[in-house]
Design an enzyme around this catalytic site. Structure first.
Site, mmCIF file in Angstrom:
data_model
loop_
_atom_site.group_PDB
_atom_site.id
_atom_site.type_symbol
_atom_site.label_atom_id
_atom_site.label_comp_id
_atom_site.label_asym_id
_atom_site.label_seq_id
_atom_site.Cartn_x
_atom_site.Cartn_y
_atom_site.Cartn_z
ATOM 1 N N ASP A 27 0.969 -1.126 -0.075
ATOM 2 C CA ASP A 27 0.038 0.094 -0.005
ATOM 3 C C ASP A 27 0.834 1.201 0.051
ATOM 4 O OD1 ASP A 27 -2.444 1.738 0.495
ATOM 5 O OD2 ASP A 27 -1.958 1.792 2.593
ATOM 6 N N ASP A 29 0.015 5.160 0.841
ATOM 7 C CA ASP A 29 0.066 6.277 1.822
ATOM 8 C C ASP A 29 -0.028 5.597 3.214
ATOM 9 O OD1 ASP A 29 -0.034 9.014 2.139
ATOM 10 O OD2 ASP A 29 -2.030 8.848 2.862
ATOM 11 N N ASP A 245 -1.105 -0.433 6.115
ATOM 12 C CA ASP A 245 -1.081 0.177 7.262
ATOM 13 C C ASP A 245 -2.406 -0.005 7.854
ATOM 14 O OD1 ASP A 245 -2.071 1.949 5.292
ATOM 15 O OD2 ASP A 245 -2.104 3.495 6.920
#
Lengths: 306, 306
Positions: A27, A29, A245
């Site tokens: 991923d 961001d 995250d």
């Protein structure tokens, strides 16, 4: 090797995990960057993985950038990356409409110029991008002129989202043959300092409520995002590591597709949340438990440089 | 007297029902009018009820008109009605913020000029009415200037609904002390010819999704709408008849408050839907079964004129 779940990843375990995979999906961001700043040493991690022979992919629910825009940003921040390694929902939605929906016609797009470009790239003509201000009264709105060639409504992030766009989507979706696709359901876009702005999930929920229909969602945790990568690069999920995250999108995607999963703590989710899921007896929440976690992806660097 | 539910109302039964109540509450759209046209003979029904000594009230989830605007429309269509008999969600939301929330401050209003007027009428200052176009980038949106005196967000129907309004509501609602109120949850506004445009429920759902909070809803079927009338006119619910065209709002309100209920078939819901609810074993759906139904409220006229 993942006898117990939600294990802190360090030392020999890191080496063992990396040896067991040939591809790593990140991923973006909160994982490799935050806003416009790379996570410290993240570029070295990505570049070292590649030097070690791993394939690396960037898998993001963000629909506001084309693959090329992502590749440019990655390059600028020091990541060795090409556009064909990037799988954002702007690109993946275009692939979904083309290959899964077999769309034969135009799409009414609530979304960005980047989405417009990715659709055009695969030969789909979008209509509706940009501001769409209101005028007239209710009966005018219900009779707003529609493009007769539109066969799908696609909802992504759109800062020009308005009542008229919501209304236009409803008028198209009153036709049960009109397909209905959303890029992702993230409710907020987190920014630095604990701030956030509304995410695509809010816009999609508004359209779903008006249309009294549920959209087909392309983004994580929908397995389509992985299938999109897997079909192009012939990936075996058991030899893939998904790094993210967020438990509800990234780790869930990994679980849904049979990949190994690594939670990094530089973004949204916490170890406490992962452990609460682990302790729950809910099968849905069990899929939001990562195999491993690290404070930052920089923690895997020693194993790559040894 | 309501031994069985969902009974066709006619003949002596009508007289019996009317004798058992002293007040009749009418929904408006689909019940006494459709759009700008009165349901045939509906004005005679209302006016005869009053001549027979019944108190009549107009209870609507529509938030786009003030009480006075409703009284003017009623008068123009031939109904004998005054503004203080009208309970719309523009007025009731103002009462809710003042009397239930005990609001001490301004309200950020996603809504119409009519809502602004009703709020000002009770001494609450609204901010935010009218278009609110987007500019800048994400970080600007997260740091949009806020009015420090705002203590509540109120969401009603707003044709100027936009991403920036959604964002502004989110920024206010990030403060847990900021109250959150919605006029109603109707997902569509039905128009003539089977057409519809998006209702306030769509806008409210978008804000709820962004804020990750649930709004307190003022409109039907929330009992506050009835309490608002009941407290001003000292109504006994057992001596009230609620007349409406929607099972999920009008009839549910009647059931929730202990009123007698009458479904009229000139609007949204059908007898088949009511009967399906009756046959279900779901307590929630049981509350969406009317005591009686009529094809049109004109059907009660003979009993009033006998």
């Amino acid at each position: 090797m993942a006898a117990s779940k939600c294990t802190s990843l360090s030392g020999a375990l890191t080496r063992q995990l990396l040896d067991s995979v040939d591809s790593v999906l990140f991923d973006c961001d909160g994982v490799i960057w935050r806003g416009d700043q790379a996570i410290p040493r993240a570029p070295e991690v990505i570049n070292s993985l590649k030097k070690n022979g791993k394939r690396v992919f960037f898998v993001t629910n963000n629909s506001t950038k084309t693959r090329q825009m992502y590749a440019d940003k990655l390059g600028k921040l020091g990541f060795d990356a090409t556009a064909d390694e990037v799988f954002g929902t702007a690109y993946c939605s275009a692939m979904y409409l083309k290959n899964v929906c077999k769309l034969d016609g135009k799409v009414y797009l609530i979304g960005s110029n980047a989405m417009k470009q990715e659709l055009e790239e695969v030969g789909i003509q979008p209509v509706g991008v940009g501001p769409d201000p209101i005028s007239g009264v209710q009966i005018d709105w219900a009779n707003v002129p529609l493009d007769k060639e539109v066969r799908a409504v696609l909802v992504g992030f759109d800062e020009h989202f308005s009542y008229m766009k919501l209304n236009r989507a409803l008028q198209y979706l009153c036709n049960p043959d009109c397909q209905f696709v959303g890029t992702n359901t993230d409710t907020r876009l987190p920014l630095e300092g604990g701030k956030a702005v509304p995410g695509t999930g809010c816009l999609l929920r508004a359209v779903e409520t008006a249309a009294q229909r549920q959209a087909q969602v392309v983004g994580k945790p929908s397995s389509f995002m992985f299938e999109c990568v897997a079909s192009q690069f012939d990936l075996d999920p058991q030899k893939c590591l998904m790094v993210g995250d967020r438990l509800d999108t990234d780790i869930m995607l990994g679980s849904n597709c049979g990949m190994k999963t690594l939670l990094t703590l530089t973004g949204v989710s916490t170890v406490a949340e992962a452990e609460a899921n682990l302790k729950s007896e809910c099968p849905h929440r069990q899929r939001m438990v990562p195999d491993y976690y690290v404070d930052s992806i920089a923690d895997i660097l020693p194993a790559l440089q040894a």
